[in-house]
Design an enzyme around this catalytic site. Structure first.
Site, PDB file in Angstrom:
ATOM      1  N   ALA A 161       0.829  -1.214   0.000  1.00 42.02           N
ATOM      2  CA  ALA A 161       0.000   0.000   0.000  1.00 42.02           C
ATOM      3  C   ALA A 161       0.859   1.258   0.000  1.00 42.02           C
ATOM      4  CB  ALA A 161      -0.934  -0.001   1.209  1.00 42.02           C
ATOM      5  N   ASP A 162       1.969   1.229   0.710  1.00 41.42           N
ATOM      6  CA  ASP A 162       2.869   2.385   0.719  1.00 41.42           C
ATOM      7  C   ASP A 162       3.355   2.696  -0.699  1.00 41.42           C
ATOM      8  OD1 ASP A 162       2.656   2.682   3.433  1.00 41.42           O
ATOM      9  OD2 ASP A 162       4.566   1.733   3.907  1.00 41.42           O
TER      10      ASP A 162
END
Length: 324
Positions: A161-162
């Site tokens: 997700a980062d």
């Protein structure tokens, strides 16, 4: 290498990974990125040996400012006057307390492209809560898809997700810069990491709404023997993605098993699957590695992260790619 963003100045007021990665991508495309760190530095400098900081801040000019002090605040405002874009990753409300939110800076620099990158966005029931990559994967539905045979979610060692959020931020900032130079107008971008991962769920939503599948595209859900992961003789793994008939037939030719040609839609867990799995265990992973580059059947070894650097594909592309 083509530097499409040459002449663009970006202020990077971010810590840890998503924001620094987004800004680094802009730097790779030619932007001048000035990273603003507090007097003690980005906390990523002290996390896990500082390697996250090293990996995500290449090509930047890093300066230290105490944004809470009058002097640091004044220096920041001078930088804003010269900037085309700013990206920040503080919790919602922090930049406003510092007098550095979009509305405050818009009065100083009307055409500023301002991006806030956070876990759950600037507003909403979770906006004020702390969170990390694993939380975004869980809420977006992605983690459930990374499950083992018993249905237990597998803990990823990469912060998906980062990175996805960083990609989305760099994409939207670039698009906003294009608009800025066409219209002379700035813009405020509110990007949430959880929503960045949710954007990958379009196929799953479509199949669920059609009441066809809760596992996305059925052919690649892990239920077919022609699109699956197999263990090798030395307990490594390879991936087979022979969805199309021609690729499946090429694989059967490799195995010298013409009787397998009608099996492509057979299910994982079947007797046919057991026979295919046994075949993959006849060779060690490096033998499959060699075959994957010569046999056209959508075969690829499961490499460790550092092993990819030695693969001919990545070695050749490092030399050939002129624009990222």
């Amino acid at each position: 290498m083509v530097k499409a963003l040459e002449g663009i100045r970006v202020l990077d007021v971010t810590y840890y990974l998503p924001g620094p990665y987004a800004a680094m991508r802009l730097a790779e495309m030619g932007a001048e990125v000035i990273k603003i760190e507090p007097p003690m530095g980005d906390p990523a400098r002290y996390m896990g040996g500082g390697y996250v900081h090293k990996a995500n801040n290449k090509g930047k000019t890093i300066i230290q400012l105490d944004l809470k002090s009058e002097e640091g605040h004044a220096q920041m405002l001078e930088l804003v006057k010269t900037a085309d874009a700013l990206i920040e990753t503080f919790r919602p409300g922090v930049m406003k307390k510092l007098g550095l939110n979009y509305e405050s800076l818009k009065a100083l620099k009307p055409d500023l492209v301002y991006c806030s990158l956070s876990g759950y966005g600037q507003e909403g029931p979770l906006a004020k809560l702390g969170s990390h990559d694993l939380n975004y994967l869980a809420l977006s539905g992605v983690l459930e898809q990374l499950s083992d045979s018993s249905g237990c979610p597998v803990h990823p060692t990469n912060t998906l997700a980062d990175y996805a959020g960083g990609l989305l931020a760099s994409e939207k900032i670039t698009a906003a810069l294009l608009r800025k130079f066409r219209t002379g107008e700035g813009v405020y971008l509110d990007i949430a990491l959880a929503e960045a991962m949710a954007e990958f769920q379009g196929n799953h939503d479509a199949y669920h709404e059609a009441r066809v599948s809760d596992c996305g595209i059925p052919e690649i859900s892990g239920s077919r023997i022609s699109y699956a992961i197999y263990e090798t003789k030395d307990r490594r793994y390879v991936t087979l993605g022979a969805l199309e008939e021609k690729f499946w037939h090429n694989f059967c030719d490799l195995a010298k098993k013409p009787q397998w040609r009608s099996w492509s839609a057979k299910v994982v867990g079947s007797a046919e699957h057991a026979e295919i799995a046994a075949f993959f265990k006849t060779k060690e992973w490096q033998e499959w590695y060699s075959l994957s580059m010569t046999v056209d059947c959508c075969l690829a070894p499961v490499l460790k992260a550092f092993e990819r650097h030695e693969h001919p594909h990545f070695a050749a592309r490092r030399e050939a790619v002129s624009f990222r």
